[in-house]
Design a protein around this motif. Structure first.
Motif, short mmCIF file in Angstrom:
data_model
loop_
_atom_site.label_atom_id
_atom_site.label_comp_id
_atom_site.label_asym_id
_atom_site.label_seq_id
_atom_site.Cartn_x
_atom_site.Cartn_y
_atom_site.Cartn_z
N LYS A 180 -36.31 -30.82 11.65
CA LYS A 180 -36.34 -30.27 13.00
C LYS A 180 -35.05 -29.50 13.28
N GLU A 181 -33.92 -30.09 12.90
CA GLU A 181 -32.63 -29.43 13.08
C GLU A 181 -32.55 -28.15 12.26
N ALA A 182 -32.99 -28.20 11.00
CA ALA A 182 -32.94 -27.03 10.12
C ALA A 182 -33.83 -25.91 10.65
N ASN A 183 -35.00 -26.27 11.15
CA ASN A 183 -35.94 -25.27 11.66
C ASN A 183 -35.35 -24.54 12.87
N THR A 184 -34.68 -25.28 13.73
CA THR A 184 -34.04 -24.66 14.89
C THR A 184 -32.93 -23.71 14.46
N ARG A 185 -32.11 -24.18 13.52
CA ARG A 185 -30.98 -23.36 13.06
C ARG A 185 -31.43 -22.15 12.26
N LEU A 186 -32.56 -22.27 11.59
CA LEU A 186 -33.08 -21.18 10.75
C LEU A 186 -33.35 -19.92 11.56
N GLN A 187 -33.57 -20.07 12.84
CA GLN A 187 -33.83 -18.90 13.69
C GLN A 187 -32.63 -17.97 13.77
N GLN A 188 -31.45 -18.49 13.43
CA GLN A 188 -30.24 -17.65 13.44
C GLN A 188 -30.07 -16.88 12.13
N TYR A 189 -30.95 -17.12 11.17
CA TYR A 189 -30.85 -16.49 9.86
C TYR A 189 -32.19 -15.85 9.49
N PRO A 190 -32.45 -14.63 9.97
CA PRO A 190 -33.77 -14.01 9.74
C PRO A 190 -34.12 -13.82 8.26
N SER A 191 -33.13 -13.52 7.41
CA SER A 191 -33.45 -13.32 5.99
C SER A 191 -33.84 -14.65 5.34
N LEU A 192 -33.12 -15.71 5.66
CA LEU A 192 -33.49 -17.02 5.15
C LEU A 192 -34.81 -17.49 5.74
N GLN A 193 -35.06 -17.12 6.98
CA GLN A 193 -36.34 -17.50 7.61
C GLN A 193 -37.50 -16.81 6.91
N SER A 194 -37.27 -15.59 6.41
CA SER A 194 -38.32 -14.90 5.66
C SER A 194 -38.60 -15.59 4.34
N ASP A 248 -19.98 -24.09 11.35
CA ASP A 248 -20.67 -23.21 10.40
C ASP A 248 -20.40 -23.61 8.96
N VAL A 249 -21.43 -23.46 8.13
CA VAL A 249 -21.29 -23.60 6.68
C VAL A 249 -21.14 -22.18 6.14
N ALA A 250 -19.96 -21.85 5.63
CA ALA A 250 -19.62 -20.45 5.32
C ALA A 250 -20.62 -19.79 4.39
N TRP A 251 -21.07 -20.52 3.35
CA TRP A 251 -21.92 -19.83 2.37
C TRP A 251 -23.31 -19.52 2.89
N LEU A 252 -23.74 -20.16 3.98
CA LEU A 252 -25.06 -19.84 4.53
C LEU A 252 -25.09 -18.41 5.06
N SER A 253 -24.08 -18.01 5.82
CA SER A 253 -24.06 -16.64 6.34
C SER A 253 -23.86 -15.64 5.20
N THR A 254 -23.11 -16.02 4.17
CA THR A 254 -22.93 -15.15 3.00
C THR A 254 -24.25 -14.93 2.29
N VAL A 255 -25.01 -16.00 2.09
CA VAL A 255 -26.32 -15.89 1.44
C VAL A 255 -27.27 -15.07 2.30
N GLU A 256 -27.22 -15.27 3.60
CA GLU A 256 -28.05 -14.48 4.52
C GLU A 256 -27.80 -12.99 4.34
N ASP A 257 -26.53 -12.59 4.34
CA ASP A 257 -26.17 -11.17 4.19
C ASP A 257 -26.56 -10.65 2.80
N ALA A 258 -26.38 -11.48 1.79
CA ALA A 258 -26.70 -11.06 0.43
C ALA A 258 -28.19 -10.83 0.25
#
Length: 425
Positions: free
Chosen positions: A19-33, A64-74
């Motif tokens: 539930k927590e991950a699903n809510t947070r996933l909305q901030q990462y559109p590439s990971l959500q895809s 924030d977990v730094a590598w999550l936003s890095t992976v999102e951008d990548a």
């Protein structure tokens, strides 16, 4: 770090994490895809997926977990350069229940984003003239072909984790459902009579020590206990004598602090008669606290110098050499007559500090050993196109450059003129 755990109510625990991950996933559109909408019922095989667990952690802790936003951008940048089949492979591996497979892909994406941020054009999954592919081509002042690999969990560490998880499950049956227990383990005291160790015997060593020391009862009085302090006492001293002596003379570390209150309580009469020799064993410290759901964790002790640290260091260096360096050399995923790099992500608590920072003193002692191990191996092969090896922790920003002594000097000079080298040296 090697550890194992058991959660008493797994379904409730992981439902909340999803539930927590699903809510947070909305901030990462590439990971959500990649993941879509997460549901415990349909995605429960992903309960150990590192990306999902870190998304949950971000939501729960608010940091924030730094590598999550890095992976999102990548993902956002790299997918436009990949074929549809490569994109499908990327998504499949990021959604894998295999944590090692997920983190291998994450490491490649972190490296891609790091080099892209330096300015040069970066191509993922480039074809080589030898009918193979490598992970990246960076079009710097000269083209640099990069193969990336990650040192996963060793067979020995997996065996230890199995022991920890099994022991944690047994201990949890004796633990109140609203408590958390952490045990730190000296791995040299496990049963090493098997190959790589005797799991049944090792589990018995842990459980027997918990029982004969009345450890869980003692933790009702004191929520943290350094068994190593007791282990250092004369073997025939009882716990009562240790406490009384500590109270009287102010010695033995923590045993003079708030321990005298235990002496006159009938429920502690049996534990107080336990001799110091009974506390000897793999458990060196214990901690108990409150939790929403019962949780037991066992962690390998991180203490140096120690015999456990020496054994871990030996295994780490051997695995870097045999399982990554020699394996990748033989696979020959390199472009002839061009500068090639091998990047090995190999994080280990003894090897931290590749960047020689003053706050990582253990790492400095490891650097020369790592350099010597890799250079001695490279001397055994003729690979002029491999200019060197980069050892890294969480990504290229924390790395150690090791030049190949048999590399083509012209290619080495070309590489040392690149932005890659200047940013990482």
């Amino acid at each position: 770090m090697t550890y194992g755990s058991h959660i008493v109510n797994k379904q409730s625990y992981y439902k909340e994490r999803f539930k927590e991950a699903n809510t947070r996933l909305q901030q990462y559109p590439s990971l959500q895809s990649v993941f879509g909408s997460l549901s415990w019922q349909s995605d429960k095989t992903l309960q150990e997926n590192p990306i999902i667990l870190q998304l949950s952690r971000e939501r729960r802790r608010g940091d924030d977990v730094a590598w999550l936003s890095t992976v999102e951008d990548a993902i956002d940048s790299a997918t436009s350069k990949l074929s549809s089949s490569d994109i499908q492979d990327l998504h499949s591996e990021l959604c894998s229940p295999d944590g090692n497979k997920v983190m291998s892909r994450v490491t490649e994406l972190v490296c891609y984003q790091y080099f892209s941020s330096q300015g040069p054009s970066v191509m993922p999954e480039p074809s080589l003239s030898v009918n193979r592919n490598t992970d990246l081509r960076v079009d710097d002042t000269c083209p640099v072909y990069i193969e990336i690999t990650r040192l996963g969990t060793a067979k020995t560490e997996r065996a230890i984790e199995d022991v920890y998880q099994s022991a944690a499950e047994e201990i949890s049956k004796q633990l109140p459902r609203n408590k958390y227990l952490r045990l730190d383990i000296n791995t040299t005291e496990l049963d090493w009579s098997g190959s790589p160790l005797d799991k049944k015997g090792s589990k018995w060593e842990i459980l027997n020590q918990v029982q004969r020391t009345h450890l869980l009862k003692l933790l009702q009085h004191r929520d943290a206990l350094r068994l190593r302090d007791i282990q250092s006492m004369p073997s025939d001293w009882t716990l009562q004598k240790i406490i009384e002596d500590a109270v009287k003379f102010g010695t033995h570390g923590t045993f003079g602090q708030n321990w005298n209150g235990i002496l006159n309580k009938p429920q502690f009469s049996r534990p107080l008669q336990t001799q110091a020799k009974e506390f000897e064993g793999p458990i060196v410290s214990a901690l108990m606290g409150d939790a929403k759901s019962g949780l037991v964790e066992l962690h390998s002790e991180m203490h140096s110098p120690s015999s456990a640290a020496t054994h871990q260091e030996e295994r780490f260096l051997r695995r870097v050499r045999e399982h990554k360096l020699e394996d990748k050399i033989k696979k020959a995923q390199r472009e002839p007559s061009e500068a090639n790099l091998l990047m090995i992500s190999a994080t280990h608590w003894l090897a931290r500090g590749y960047t020689e920072s003053n706050d990582q003193p253990l790492g400095r002692g490891q650097q020369e050993k790592i350099k010597d191990e890799i250079q001695e191996t490279l001397k055994q092969y003729s690979i002029p196109e491999l200019v060197g090896v980069i050892m890294m922790e969480d990504g290229p920003s924390k790395s150690l450059w090791i030049e190949n002594p048999n590399a083509d000097s012209n290619l080495v000079n070309d590489y040392k003129g690149t932005h890659i080298y200047q940013h990482m040296s």
